[in-house]
Enzyme design. Structure first.
Site, mmCIF file in Angstrom:
data_model
loop_
_atom_site.group_PDB
_atom_site.id
_atom_site.type_symbol
_atom_site.label_atom_id
_atom_site.label_comp_id
_atom_site.label_asym_id
_atom_site.label_seq_id
_atom_site.Cartn_x
_atom_site.Cartn_y
_atom_site.Cartn_z
ATOM 1 N N CYS A 156 14.212 -48.561 10.466
ATOM 2 C CA CYS A 156 13.227 -49.242 10.167
ATOM 3 C C CYS A 156 13.140 -50.776 9.982
ATOM 4 O O CYS A 156 14.299 -51.243 9.363
ATOM 5 C CB CYS A 156 12.897 -48.943 8.691
ATOM 6 S SG CYS A 156 11.359 -49.924 8.074
ATOM 7 N N LYS A 182 16.810 -40.768 13.512
ATOM 8 C CA LYS A 182 15.689 -41.509 14.316
ATOM 9 C C LYS A 182 16.167 -42.899 14.710
ATOM 10 O O LYS A 182 16.631 -43.563 13.871
ATOM 11 C CB LYS A 182 14.492 -41.635 13.336
ATOM 12 C CG LYS A 182 13.575 -42.477 14.050
ATOM 13 C CD LYS A 182 12.072 -42.424 13.474
ATOM 14 C CE LYS A 182 10.709 -42.818 14.093
ATOM 15 N NZ LYS A 182 9.479 -42.856 13.392
ATOM 16 N N GLY A 194 2.506 -48.679 19.919
ATOM 17 C CA GLY A 194 1.339 -48.793 20.971
ATOM 18 C C GLY A 194 1.735 -48.619 22.417
ATOM 19 O O GLY A 194 2.956 -48.719 22.760
ATOM 20 N N ALA A 228 8.038 -41.883 5.454
ATOM 21 C CA ALA A 228 9.226 -42.068 4.930
ATOM 22 C C ALA A 228 9.286 -41.840 3.698
ATOM 23 O O ALA A 228 8.522 -42.481 2.871
ATOM 24 C CB ALA A 228 9.890 -43.464 5.389
#
Lengths: 255, 304
Positions: free
Chosen positions: B130, B165, B217, B46
Site C-alpha cells: 500500500c 501482494k 485503472g 484491507a
C-alpha cells in the site's frame, strides 16, 4: 433499488451560463422516490474519462418515465455530457443515496440553495407543495447570467435570489437574505457549497434542518471510501456522503 | 463445456474472476446489485488490528484512463471484520481472500493469525504494497530481505495459504517475488497501484490531500501485464493478476501472461456489474479462441 440503464436523451437545454438541463427517459425512473437522491452518469463508453459523474436529480416525472438533471459543464466529463442530444443514450446508475425527508416538514419549510446545489431543491419543493407544505426558496448564484429556474421556483412559493456580484436580487450570499426573513418556518432544507451549509446551520441553531453535502466521489455506492466525512458523534465515527447521504440532519457532519 | 475452474493453494475457484481488495468493500454494496455467489472469490478490504480512519479528503482524483487514490487503509479493524463482516459474507457460496495490512510485523502476524481462523477465509493476501500509509505497507514490499522475513512470520501463524501482494514501485519486482517464495509464500497477487500524483492547474497544488496516490485503472495494464509475465517466468508461485482489467480480453491477457486467476479493481467503480459480466462472457471467448479450459490458457505467452 439501484439500477444501471442506458437511458434515452429526450432533451438538452442550456439554461444559464455553463448550466445545462438534461432530460432522459427509461424505467430507472420507476425506482426514484426521494428528492435529493442522485445518479452516477457515465458520459462515454470509452475509459476516457474513466469515472462516472454524480449529478443530482432536479425533477422526476414518473408518468412519462422521465427525469431531469441540471449540471454545470466545467470539467471534461460534463462537457462531453453537454454535447448529448435527443436520441442519444447515456449510461445511468441510480438512484443513489438518501435524499431529503419530506415527511419531517410540518407547515412551512425554507429551501436554501447555492449554485449547482439548487437543482435538487426543485423536486423537493414540488413534493413538499404536494403534501400541503408551504415552501420559501432562498437561492444564491454567482451572477445574473448564472441564475436558473427562478420562475419555476416562484410558481411554487416565495422566492428570494442573491447574487455575489449584485447583478440580480440581493447583493451577496443567501445568508444576507436569511438575516432579513422572519424565522416563521419549522424545517429547513439546504444544498450548496460547504461554506454555505455551515453558515445556514449557524443561522438556525434551534431549527430542524437537513443538509445535502458534496464530496469527491469514486464508486457512488459506498464501496471505495473516497467521500467520507467525520461526524460529531465520536472521534472514530464517519459517514460516506454517497451512500449514507448525501442528505444528513444538521449538526452531524464535520465538513 | 468450457472448464472455468481454477485450483490454486487454498482456493477452488468456480471461475478465475474476483473483485480486487479495496474496490469492493466487504461486499455489502455490490450484494445489492447481484448475487455474490457468482464470483470466483472476493478479496475483501484491507484489515488492520485497530480501526483506521484513513487519510483526509480529497482521496481520489481522475487521471487519463485511470485514477489516483489515497484512501489510507480505512477499515473497521480486526474485531469488527471478524465478528461482523466475515459472518455476513457466509451467506454466499464464495471463498474469501482476506487482505492483511499493518505497520509492524507484529500487526501483520496478529491479523493473519486471527482472520485466517474464519471459516470462509480460504487464503490471505498480505498487503506489503500500500503506497498510501506513512508506516508499514509498501516499506515491507520494497526490500527483498524484509519481504522474505515478513512472509515467514505470517506463514508461521496462518491457518490458510498465504499470498503476498506485490508493489510495482520497485526496480526489480522479480527479486521481491523470489524473496517471498523463499519465505514460504503459497502465491502472489500483483500488482498494487503505481505511485503517482496530479496537480491542480490553477493553484499548482496536489489534488489529493495525501499529495501522492496510487494509480489504477486501464492506464496501468501494460505495466501489470509485463510484471506478471516476468514473475511467472522466474518463480513457481501461482499468481492472481490484476491491474487495469476492464473486460474479458484483459482477463485473457493476464491468464496468457501467466496468472492463474484475475482480479478486477477500479472497473467496479465504472461498471458495478463488471465482474458478473466478464464471468458471463468468458466461456464463449475461450471457445472462440479454441480452448476448453482456463487451465490451457494460463501462461501460454511463455510457450510461443
Amino acid at each position: 433499488m439501484i439500477k444501471q440503464e442506458r437511458m434515452k436523451v429526450v432533451d438538452q437545454q442550456s439554461i444559464a451560463k455553463h448550466i445545462f438541463e438534461l432530460t432522459v427517459e427509461g424505467s430507472l425512473v420507476d425506482e426514484m422516490a426521494e428528492p435529493g437522491q442522485f445518479v452516477h452518469v457515465r458520459v462515454a463508453d470509452s475509459f476516457e474519462p474513466l469515472l462516472r459523474r454524480p449529478i443530482s436529480i432536479a425533477s422526476i416525472d414518473k408518468e412519462s418515465k422521465r427525469f431531469t438533471m441540471i449540471y454545470r459543464a466545467e470539467g471534461r466529463g460534463t462537457q462531453i455530457l453537454a454535447d448529448k442530444r435527443a436520441g442519444d443514450e447515456i449510461d445511468v446508475l441510480g438512484p443513489l443515496g438518501h435524499g431529503f425527508p419530506v415527511e419531517q416538514a410540518e407547515k412551512k419549510a425554507f429551501l436554501i440553495g447555492g449554485g449547482i446545489g439548487v437543482p435538487p431543491l426543485y423536486e423537493l419543493a414540488k413534493q413538499l407543495n404536494s403534501r400541503g407544505i408551504e415552501t420559501v426558496h432562498i437561492l444564491g448564484f454567482e451572477s445574473k447570467q448564472a441564475i436558473f429556474y427562478e420562475e419555476k421556483f416562484k410558481a411554487l412559493g416565495d422566492t428570494h435570489i442573491a447574487t455575489v456580484d449584485g447583478s440580480h436580487g440581493t447583493e451577496g450570499f443567501v445568508t444576507h437574505i436569511l438575516n432579513e426573513l422572519p424565522h416563521d418556518f419549522d424545517t429547513y432544507f439546504s444544498c450548496g457549497p460547504t461554506a454555505m451549509l455551515e453558515a445556514v446551520q449557524w443561522a438556525y441553531p434551534q431549527k430542524r434542518g437537513f443538509l445535502s453535502y458534496e464530496q469527491r466521489m469514486g464508486c457512488g455506492i459506498g464501496a471505495c471510501f473516497a467521500c467520507v466525512c467525520r461526524t460529531t458523534k465520536s472521534e472514530t465515527d464517519y459517514i460516506k456522503v454517497c451512500s449514507d447521504g448525501p442528505v444528513f440532519p444538521a449538526g452531524v457532519v464535520i465538513s | 463445456m468450457i472448464d472455468m475452474t481454477v485450483k490454486i493453494p487454498g482456493l477452488e475457484l468456480k471461475n478465475p474472476i474476483m473483485p480486487a481488495s479495496g474496490c469492493f468493500g466487504f461486499g455489502k454494496e455490490y450484494a445489492q446489485l447481484y448475487d455474490l455467489s457468482q464470483l470466483g472469490a472476493i478479496m475483501i478490504k484491507a484489515t488492520t488490528v485497530e480501526t483506521r480512519l484513513g487519510n483526509p479528503t480529497p482521496r481520489v482524483a481522475e487521471t487519463s484512463s485511470g485514477m489516483l487514490n489515497a484512501i489510507g487503509l480505512q477499515n473497521p479493524g480486526l474485531e469488527s471484520v471478524s465478528n461482523s463482516e466475515l459472518p455476513w459474507l457466509e451467506q454466499f457460496d464464495v471463498p474469501i481472500i482476506a487482505n492483511v495490512a499493518g505497520t509492524t510485523t507484529e500487526d501483520y502476524v496478529e491479523v493473519a493469525r486471527e482472520i485466517s481462523k474464519a471459516t470462509n477465509v480460504h487464503a490471505l493476501e498480505i498487503n506489503i504494497s500500500c503506497p498510501n500509509v506513512k508506516k508499514g505497507g509498501i516499506t515491507f514490499g520494497t526490500d527483498p530481505a524484509v519481504a522474505r522475513e515478513l512472509t515467514r512470520a505470517v506463514k508461521e501463524v496462518s491457518s490458510v495459504p498465504v499470498y503476498i501482494k506485490l508493489s510495482p514501485n520497485v526496480t526489480d519486482i522479480v527479486s521481491i517475488a523470489k524473496a517471498v517464495e523463499e519465505g514460504g509464500a503459497d502465491g502472489i497477487t500483483m500488482i498494487n497501484t503505481l505511485l503517482g500524483m496530479r496537480l491542480d492547474p490553477k493553484t499548482g497544488r496536489p489534488v489529493i490531500a495525501n499529495i501522492t496516490g496510487g494509480l489504477s485503472g486501464p492506464a496501468i495494464k501494460p505495466v501489470a501485464l509485463r510484471m506478471v509475465y516476468e514473475v511467472s517466468k522466474q518463480t513457481q508461485l501461482p499468481i492472481i493478476g490484476m491491474g487495469g482489467v476492464t473486460d474479458v480480453d484483459d482477463v485473457i491477457d493476464f491468464l496468457s501472461a501467466g496468472a492463474s486467476a484475475v482480479a478486477v479493481g477500479t472497473a467496479n467503480f465504472v461498471n458495478p456489474f463488471v465482474c458478473p459480466e466478464i464471468i458471463g462472457k468468458l466461456p464463449e471467448r475461450l471457445h472462440e479462441l479454441g480452448y476448453d479450459s482456463i487451465q490451457e490458457l494460463i501462461g501460454r505467452s511463455h510457450r510461443l
